[in-house]
Enzyme design. Structure first.
Site, PDB file in Angstrom:
ATOM      1  N   SER A 185       6.389   3.867   2.987  1.00  0.00           N
ATOM      2  CA  SER A 185       5.732   2.607   3.699  1.00  0.00           C
ATOM      3  C   SER A 185       6.818   1.830   4.518  1.00  0.00           C
ATOM      4  CB  SER A 185       4.857   1.620   3.062  1.00  0.00           C
ATOM      5  OG  SER A 185       3.572   2.385   2.908  1.00  0.00           O
ATOM      6  N   HIS A 229      -0.710  -5.011   1.381  1.00  0.00           N
ATOM      7  CA  HIS A 229       0.406  -4.113   2.075  1.00  0.00           C
ATOM      8  C   HIS A 229       0.513  -4.643   3.614  1.00  0.00           C
ATOM      9  CE1 HIS A 229       1.179  -0.161   3.390  1.00  0.00           C
ATOM     10  NE2 HIS A 229       1.902   0.284   2.208  1.00  0.00           N
ATOM     11  N   ASP A 281      -3.145  -1.223   9.169  1.00  0.00           N
ATOM     12  CA  ASP A 281      -2.740  -1.566   7.739  1.00  0.00           C
ATOM     13  C   ASP A 281      -3.970  -2.259   7.001  1.00  0.00           C
ATOM     14  OD1 ASP A 281      -1.439  -2.064   5.169  1.00  0.00           O
ATOM     15  OD2 ASP A 281      -0.036  -0.875   6.424  1.00  0.00           O
TER      16      ASP A 281
END
Ligand SMILES: [Ca+2]
Ligand SMILES: [Ca+2]
Ligand SMILES: [Ca+2]
Length: 566
Positions: A440, A257, A173
């Site tokens: 996600s 994120h 990520d």
């Protein structure tokens, strides 16, 4: 005192105030406590005597003693009447807990006795594990399915296991903020795979050599062994610079994120702070592949192999091979040959791969997204709390399963709460949280459940894990504008309790354990082909399926109405 709140305070001022209070409190780092529960042993019996015998017991203590003496002699165990109970039954006490074999024999002998109509074990009971983390009441995906149709039944699963510290989950990520209060102590040394642009890549780059070389990495160098997330903000100047090298990307604040994804899977839990993770024990292996304006597929492919423990002479060894690899990112292309090869190798090495479906509301059967559309990947679509498909979720037959992804409150849904940072650009000090929705999060929920399954039974192969996950899924409810079915959202709704139980037993509902695929582990035997470049842009850009609702619990000024889909 613990505040109970059933909805995330989306736009109310007190949410901001409360979050500031939290941010101050969060500076103290606390250890994780997660007691594992031993299997229950019976320490007593519940007996319904025949009517005649009950009459004797009521009349005479001598008769009671005589009866219990006889039953003790018959069973070889010391039995005493503890008390009468409801239902015209009695609680019978043993001298101590007995194991399952002793109990079986005891019950058989007593059941045959003419004085006894019915007998069963009196087991100790305990409440299902419910963590005390501050935002747990808001984390509907973890709650009981009896309360929220799409919830994953974590309290019942946690009663079986809260995870295993030997389990490693890779999060490929944006990198990670390892000192966040909900990740501290849980993050392994990872790697930063983002290479810089080189001037020779593009003649236009020569206009911006110093600015552009490490533009995407945003940490002043190319690959390095520190996957800390420096932020992935994009301002207007950045968008012009990227246009000059043929890439488009939109201005955004930093997403952090990877930190959010890691927290869904394995946040520190039951320590009164922040959110609860799905796995309370597993460790996170961060692999950074996405920086400013995303990342490249080639970096992601290198990261997949490395995360699974496959040696690469150009990289340091990974001493912590992951059993679960989470990919909440991808590109709007078919699965590439190079991508599929890396995935097959990782799968054969023992890593189960999970990928987000993407947030463009398209049918993957005609508009594939990789790696979710690749073979040997668990593709995950997102549902809202009523079990209907989230409006943004991609769908199609290539999806394996569906999990909570939530929706913006303005869409009638409820978002997730994840660990984050309040820095608009670079991260700032403190541990903070924000609201997100998207596939996600759905993928991260599945990775967390798989992590619990691996912890419960480390011998399971990726193939077995996928089969058990699929077989243990619940049917989709008949609800919503975007109703989920097995053609659009995968096998069903992920259920942590049945999945963990299946992992522990090795089968679902009395089914035989799934056979190991003949193809498994044999990918290396396939002839080597040369990638032609037509299979979906293997060097293409990778974007995050973050769909973050850019509303954070500490900044009311942020937008609440749109999901950004980059
Ligand atoms: Ca770097
Ligand atoms: Ca770095
Ligand atoms: Ca926590």
């Amino acid at each position: 005192m613990r505040h109970i709140e059933h909805r995330v305070p989306a736009r109310r001022g007190h949410g901001r105030v409360r979050a500031w209070h939290y941010a101050l409190a969060a500076l103290a780092l606390l250890s994780v406590t997660a007691p594992l529960r031993a299997a229950s042993l019976a320490d007593g019996l519940i007996v319904r005597f025949t009517a005649n015998t009950r009459a004797v017991l009521e009349k005479s203590s001598a008769g009671t003693s005589q009866l219990m003496q006889r039953l003790s002699t018959k069973t070889g165990l010391s039995l005493h009447v503890k008390r009468p109970m409801s239902g015209q039954q009695h609680v019978i006490k043993l001298d101590g807990p007995v194991d399952a074999d002793t109990l079986d024999t005891l019950l058989q002998r007593l059941q045959q006795d003419p004085a006894i109509a019915h007998v069963e074990a009196d087991y100790p009971i305990h409440p299902f594990a419910v963590p005390d983390d501050y935002f747990y009441p808001n984390q509907w995906p973890l709650h009981s399915a009896a309360d929220v149709p799409a919830a994953m039944n974590l309290p019942a699963a946690w009663n079986t296991t809260t995870g295993n510290p030997e389990t490693v989950v890779a999060v490929i990520d944006t990198g990670i903020l390892p000192n966040h209060i909900d990740l501290d102590g849980r993050v392994l040394p990872g790697y930063d795979f983002i290479v810089g642009f080189e001037v020779g890549d593009n003649t236009l780059l020569e206009q911006y050599p110093s600015y552009m070389t490490y533009f995407r990495t945003n940490d002043g160098d190319g690959r390095d062994d520190d996957p800390t997330d420096p932020g992935d903000w994009v301002d207007i100047d950045d968008t012009y610079a990227m246009l000059s090298v043929g890439n488009t990307c939109n201005p955004q604040d930093s997403t952090f994120h990877g930190t959010g994804i890691a927290s869904i899977i394995a946040a520190n839990t039951d320590h009164a702070h922040g959110i609860a993770g799905i796995d309370w024990q597993a460790r996170i292996l961060p692999a950074r592949v996405s920086g400013k304006c995303g990342g490249s597929r080639s970096d992601m492919i290198d990261a997949i192999r490395w995360a699974a423990g496959i040696e690469d002479p150009a990289l340091p060894s990974n001493p912590y091979p992951a059993r679960v690899i989470n990919l909440s990112l991808g590109s709007n292309n078919a699965c590439g040959f190079a991508e599929q090869a890396a995935i097959n190798e990782a799968w054969a090495a023992g890593a189960v791969l999970v990928a987000a479906a993407g947030n463009d509301a398209v049918n993957l059967d005609s508009t594939p997204v990789a790696p979710a559309s690749c073979e040997n990947v668990i593709g995950v679509g997102a549902v809202r709390e009523d079990g209907a498909r989230a409006y943004y979720s991609n769908y199609g037959q290539s999806l394996t399963i569906a999990a909570p992804g939530g929706e913006d409150a303005n869409s009638g849904g409820t978002p997730m709460v994840v660990a984050s940072n309040r820095g608009v650009k670079a991260p700032v000090e403190g541990s903070h949280f924000r609201h997100v929705a998207g596939t996600s999060s759905a993928a991260a929920h599945v990775s967390g459940v798989l992590s619990l399954m691996v912890g419960a039974n480390p011998a399971l192969t990726p193939h077995q894990l996928r089969e058990l996950l699929v077989q243990s899924a619940r049917d989709f409810p008949d609800t919503g504008i975007f109703r989920c079915d097995t053609q659009t959202c995968g096998a069903g709704l992920v259920d942590a309790y049945t999945a963990v139980t299946a992992a522990k037993n090795g089968y679902v509902n009395g089914n035989e354990p799934p056979p190991i695929s003949a193809a498994e582990g044999k990918e290396d035997d396939e002839p080597v082909a040369i990638e032609t470049g037509v299979s979906g842009g293997a060097s293409g850009n990778v974007s995050l399926f973050l769909s973050l609702i850019m509303l954070s619990v500490w900044l009311a000024r942020r937008r609440t109405t749109t999901l950004s889909r980059t």
